[in-house]
Design an enzyme around this catalytic site. Sequence first.
Site, PDB file in Angstrom:
ATOM      1  N   CYS A 193      -6.615  -6.442   0.343  1.00  0.00           N
ATOM      2  CA  CYS A 193      -5.273  -6.374   1.161  1.00  0.00           C
ATOM      3  C   CYS A 193      -5.074  -4.998   0.899  1.00  0.00           C
ATOM      4  CB  CYS A 193      -4.535  -7.514   0.631  1.00  0.00           C
ATOM      5  SG  CYS A 193      -3.137  -7.951   1.736  1.00  0.00           S
TER       6      CYS A 193
ATOM      7  N   ARG B 241      -2.207  -2.956   9.864  1.00  0.00           N
ATOM      8  CA  ARG B 241      -1.594  -3.355   8.708  1.00  0.00           C
ATOM      9  C   ARG B 241      -0.814  -4.783   9.244  1.00  0.00           C
ATOM     10  NH1 ARG B 241       2.265   0.808   6.027  1.00  0.00           N
ATOM     11  NH2 ARG B 241       2.603  -1.355   4.568  1.00  0.00           N
TER      12      ARG B 241
ATOM     13  N   HIS C  81      -6.736 -12.045  -0.625  1.00  0.00           N
ATOM     14  CA  HIS C  81      -6.565 -12.110  -1.991  1.00  0.00           C
ATOM     15  C   HIS C  81      -7.351 -12.854  -3.014  1.00  0.00           C
ATOM     16  CE1 HIS C  81      -2.915  -9.489  -1.730  1.00  0.00           C
ATOM     17  NE2 HIS C  81      -2.735 -10.308  -0.617  1.00  0.00           N
TER      18      HIS C  81
ATOM     19  N   GLU D 275      -7.920 -12.716  -5.603  1.00  0.00           N
ATOM     20  CA  GLU D 275      -7.071 -12.610  -7.073  1.00  0.00           C
ATOM     21  C   GLU D 275      -5.761 -13.554  -7.252  1.00  0.00           C
ATOM     22  OE1 GLU D 275      -6.692 -10.242  -4.779  1.00  0.00           O
ATOM     23  OE2 GLU D 275      -4.979  -9.220  -4.844  1.00  0.00           O
TER      24      GLU D 275
ATOM     25  N   SER E 218       0.772  -1.191   0.041  1.00  0.00           N
ATOM     26  CA  SER E 218       0.085   0.029   0.082  1.00  0.00           C
ATOM     27  C   SER E 218       0.914   1.493  -0.155  1.00  0.00           C
ATOM     28  CB  SER E 218      -0.856   0.061   1.107  1.00  0.00           C
ATOM     29  OG  SER E 218      -0.239  -0.092   2.492  1.00  0.00           O
TER      30      SER E 218
HETATM   31  N1  GLN Z   1       1.000  -5.496   4.113  1.00  0.00           N
HETATM   32  C1  GLN Z   1       0.949  -4.915   2.781  1.00  0.00           C
HETATM   33  C2  GLN Z   1       0.543  -3.398   3.135  1.00  0.00           C
HETATM   34  O1  GLN Z   1       0.669  -2.723   4.130  1.00  0.00           O
HETATM   35  C3  GLN Z   1      -0.340  -5.321   2.157  1.00  0.00           C
HETATM   36  C4  GLN Z   1      -0.004  -6.825   1.903  1.00  0.00           C
HETATM   37  C5  GLN Z   1      -0.583  -7.324   0.533  1.00  0.00           C
HETATM   38  O2  GLN Z   1      -1.518  -6.628  -0.108  1.00  0.00           O
HETATM   39  N2  GLN Z   1      -0.693  -8.658   0.272  1.00  0.00           N
HETATM   40  O3  GLN Z   1       0.351  -2.773   1.851  1.00  0.00           O
END
Ligand code: GLN
Length: 236
Positions: A92, A122, A216, A218, A61
């Site tokens: 996610c 997170r 996910h 996806e 992110s």
């Molecule tokens: N931990 C990731 C983040 O902070 C997210 C992980 C993921 O999308 N698989 O963006």
Amino acid sequence: AVTVGVLALQGGFIEHLNLLRKAASTVFSQTKSDTSFEAIEVRTAEELARCDALIIPGGESTTISFVAQQSGLLEPLRDFVKVQKKPVWGTCAGLILLSNQANATKKGGQELIGGLNVRVHRNHFGRQIESFEAPLQLPFLAGEADPSPFPGVFIRAPVVEEILSKGGQDPEVEVMAKLPGRIDRMKSGVSQAVTKDDSGDIIAVRQGSILGTSFHPELTDDARIHAWWLKQVLNV
Ligand code: GLN
């Protein structure tokens, strides 16, 4: 014509496009709709403006928001989600970006798109090696033809640790799914019992036109959530 975009700055956008197209062919054959459908990669404000709905993939992110900021896409994304209120689904990292607050940011703050009035935690389950897969009974898929559990893939996944307001907000945040108790995590290919009690962790929320999932879809070949979401986007 309906155009659905997938934010393609970083992360699993190709995988989302593939499942979205697979879902679209199922949904369109079921509904016998003659609407034309297009799924596109979104990297610019012009591409975003063509979209009726958007998916924000998993990935990192902080990277996605950094690139969005650098490419002048952050404000158009905020407008798309919060002003135009077009349907958006984040998985996610996408869920993190769509939240109004995020915890556990290592180097201080990170720019979020916002929209979901929640605070996410997170990397709730730990590091990459603590990734796991769990069969999920998703209440919102209960009406679908295939009622089998959904393969939930959790990779450095966030959870919704707090819903920031209930009541007074229209529409409200709905909890769409929680982790069940006693899931067996797959760690490095080995199934292990959960050491910490994860039951009750919120892994899917919706607020109006915004949906967020910790996991996910996806990264599976299961297009059921894509199909379910698409039916709402298409209003069928
Ligand atoms: N931990 C990731 C983040 O902070 C997210 C992980 C993921 O999308 N698989 O963006």
